[in-house]
Design an enzyme around this catalytic site. Structure first.
Site, PDB file in Angstrom:
ATOM      1  CD  GLU A  63      60.580  64.383  46.081  1.00  0.00           C
ATOM      2  OE1 GLU A  63      60.954  64.028  44.947  1.00  0.00           O
ATOM      3  OE2 GLU A  63      59.412  64.254  46.475  1.00  0.00           O
ATOM      4  NE  ARG A  78      59.293  58.518  39.660  1.00  0.00           N
ATOM      5  CZ  ARG A  78      59.084  58.018  40.862  1.00  0.00           C
ATOM      6  NH1 ARG A  78      58.401  56.916  41.010  1.00  0.00           N
ATOM      7  NH2 ARG A  78      59.537  58.632  41.924  1.00  0.00           N
ATOM      8  CG  ASN A 118      65.362  62.270  42.047  1.00  0.00           C
ATOM      9  OD1 ASN A 118      64.220  61.971  41.721  1.00  0.00           O
ATOM     10  ND2 ASN A 118      65.801  63.511  42.064  1.00  0.00           N
TER      11      ASN A 118
END
Length: 145
Positions: free
Chosen positions: A48, A106, A52
């Protein structure tokens, strides 16, 4: 708290490097005999955090991501994912579940996922200077016998 070991990797912010970062942290953490569940948690938070950086940090082109993993006394693993990209103007807002600047594809749950699979999450960011995501995970203590 004394640092026992550390590794640092810097790589281009490309989606294919997310799997590399995840594997590198799993191998490093493996030195300290984590459970399968703990390894899964670590893979998830690294995935994650790196995703990002890849998706949001460098909209005008490619930049670098630096991943640091350090193991401390007390079975504490600290991870840090840093970019020098565009930064986050409002970290508090960005950490709200379902908030995203990445468009319809997203989900906006990256920070929530990182928080739920770690024992501590801190995000620092400066617009135009980048973002650092610091994650703490305590690995279980094992007793022989």
């Amino acid at each position: 708290m004394r640092k026992l070991n550390e590794m640092r990797l810097t790589f281009p912010a490309r989606s294919e490097n997310e799997a590399f970062a995840r594997a590198a942290v799993a191998v490093f953490a493996g030195l300290y005999d984590p459970t399968v569940e703990e390894l899964g948690d670590l893979r998830m938070v690294v995935s994650e955090a790196v995703t990002n950086a890849v998706v949001h940090a460098y909209p005008e082109g490619e930049g670098a991501v630096t991943l640091t993993a350090a193991f401390y006394e007390g079975n504490i693993l600290k991870l840090r994912v840093r970019d020098t990209g565009v930064g986050i103007p409002d970290v508090k807002k960005a950490m709200e579940p379902l908030f995203t600047t990445g468009g319809e594809e997203r989900s906006g749950i990256g920070f929530s996922v990182m928080e739920s699979f770690s024992d501590g999450l801190r995000v620092r960011s400066s617009p135009g200077r980048g973002t650092t995501v610091a994650i703490t995970k305590r690995l279980g203590v094992r007793h022989d016998g």
